[in-house]
Design a protein around this motif. Structure first.
Motif, short mmCIF file in Angstrom:
data_model
loop_
_atom_site.label_atom_id
_atom_site.label_comp_id
_atom_site.label_asym_id
_atom_site.label_seq_id
_atom_site.Cartn_x
_atom_site.Cartn_y
_atom_site.Cartn_z
N GLN A 39 0.88 -1.17 0.00
CA GLN A 39 0.00 0.00 0.00
C GLN A 39 0.91 1.21 0.00
OE1 GLN A 39 -3.41 0.14 2.66
NE2 GLN A 39 -2.87 2.24 3.19
N VAL A 44 -2.37 7.20 -4.94
CA VAL A 44 -3.78 6.90 -4.65
C VAL A 44 -4.44 6.27 -5.88
CG1 VAL A 44 -4.03 8.70 -2.89
CG2 VAL A 44 -4.48 9.24 -5.29
N THR A 45 -5.64 5.71 -5.65
CA THR A 45 -6.41 5.13 -6.74
C THR A 45 -6.80 6.23 -7.73
OG1 THR A 45 -8.43 5.38 -5.45
CG2 THR A 45 -7.30 3.24 -5.32
N GLU A 46 -7.24 5.81 -8.92
CA GLU A 46 -7.62 6.80 -9.94
C GLU A 46 -8.68 7.77 -9.47
OE1 GLU A 46 -8.35 5.52 -13.94
OE2 GLU A 46 -6.75 4.03 -13.82
N ASP A 47 -9.63 7.31 -8.65
CA ASP A 47 -10.66 8.22 -8.16
C ASP A 47 -10.22 8.99 -6.91
OD1 ASP A 47 -10.82 6.36 -6.09
OD2 ASP A 47 -12.88 5.76 -6.52
N LYS A 48 -8.96 8.76 -6.51
CA LYS A 48 -8.32 9.47 -5.38
C LYS A 48 -9.01 9.23 -4.03
CE LYS A 48 -6.51 12.78 -8.45
NZ LYS A 48 -5.97 13.79 -9.00
N SER A 49 -9.76 8.13 -3.94
CA SER A 49 -10.49 7.88 -2.71
C SER A 49 -9.74 7.01 -1.70
CB SER A 49 -11.84 7.21 -3.03
OG SER A 49 -11.63 5.95 -3.62
N HIS A 50 -8.71 6.28 -2.16
CA HIS A 50 -7.97 5.37 -1.29
C HIS A 50 -6.49 5.31 -1.69
CE1 HIS A 50 -12.13 3.87 -1.15
NE2 HIS A 50 -11.83 3.47 0.07
N LEU A 52 -3.27 3.64 -3.08
CA LEU A 52 -3.11 2.62 -4.10
C LEU A 52 -2.49 1.36 -3.49
CD1 LEU A 52 -3.27 1.83 -7.12
CD2 LEU A 52 -0.97 2.79 -7.36
N GLU A 54 -0.98 -2.43 -4.71
CA GLU A 54 -0.54 -3.20 -5.86
C GLU A 54 0.18 -4.46 -5.40
OE1 GLU A 54 0.61 -0.49 -9.66
OE2 GLU A 54 2.13 -0.60 -8.10
#
Length: 135
Positions: A39, A44-50, A52, A54
């Motif tokens: 983590q 962050v994720t594409e929607d910037k909510s969490h 990232l 991988e």
């Protein structure tokens, strides 16, 4: 070297346009020392909510480098510059005022940075940190 869940690491990107950059992360799962779920701290994720998450190959993961405070750098010192949420390897090509100019061979660009966004560069070689002060 095996990394445990919860351990801080840096992940080297192999994606086009990001080659040679390192991103701080935390190991969240170990898959038999061949790969890890990580983590990221700054990505962050594409929607910037969490943050990232991988799965990355073990050869892309290294421990966090030693924290070394530097009050300044000399011409041609190899440094890591914090930019675009990660650390990028370059060399000091000049100085103007409080900024150091860093040249990135991989991309052929020179960018100014304040000392606060630079750190001495270290390579993880055979399980040890090796200083790469000059080219």
């Amino acid at each position: 070297m095996a990394f445990l869940r919860g351990e801080g690491v840096e992940v080297c990107s192999k994606q086009v346009g990001f080659v040679g950059s390192y991103y701080a992360a935390t190991v969240i799962n170990n898959y038999g020392n061949e790969s890890y779920a990580v983590q990221y701290k700054n990505l962050v994720t594409e929607d910037k909510s969490h943050p990232l998450i991988e799965i990355v190959s073990a050869d892309e993961v290294r421990p966090l480098p030693p924290k070394v405070s530097a009050s300044g750098f000399a011409l041609l010192d190899v440094v890591d510059a914090f930019d675009n949420d990660g650390w990028w390897v370059g060399k000091v090509s000049g100085r103007q005022g409080f900024d150091y100019f860093v040249f990135f061979d991989t991309y052929g660009v020179e960018i100014p940075y304040p000392t606060s966004r630079l750190r001495p560069h270290f390579e993880w070689v055979n399980g040890k940190w090796v200083s790469k002060k000059r080219v």
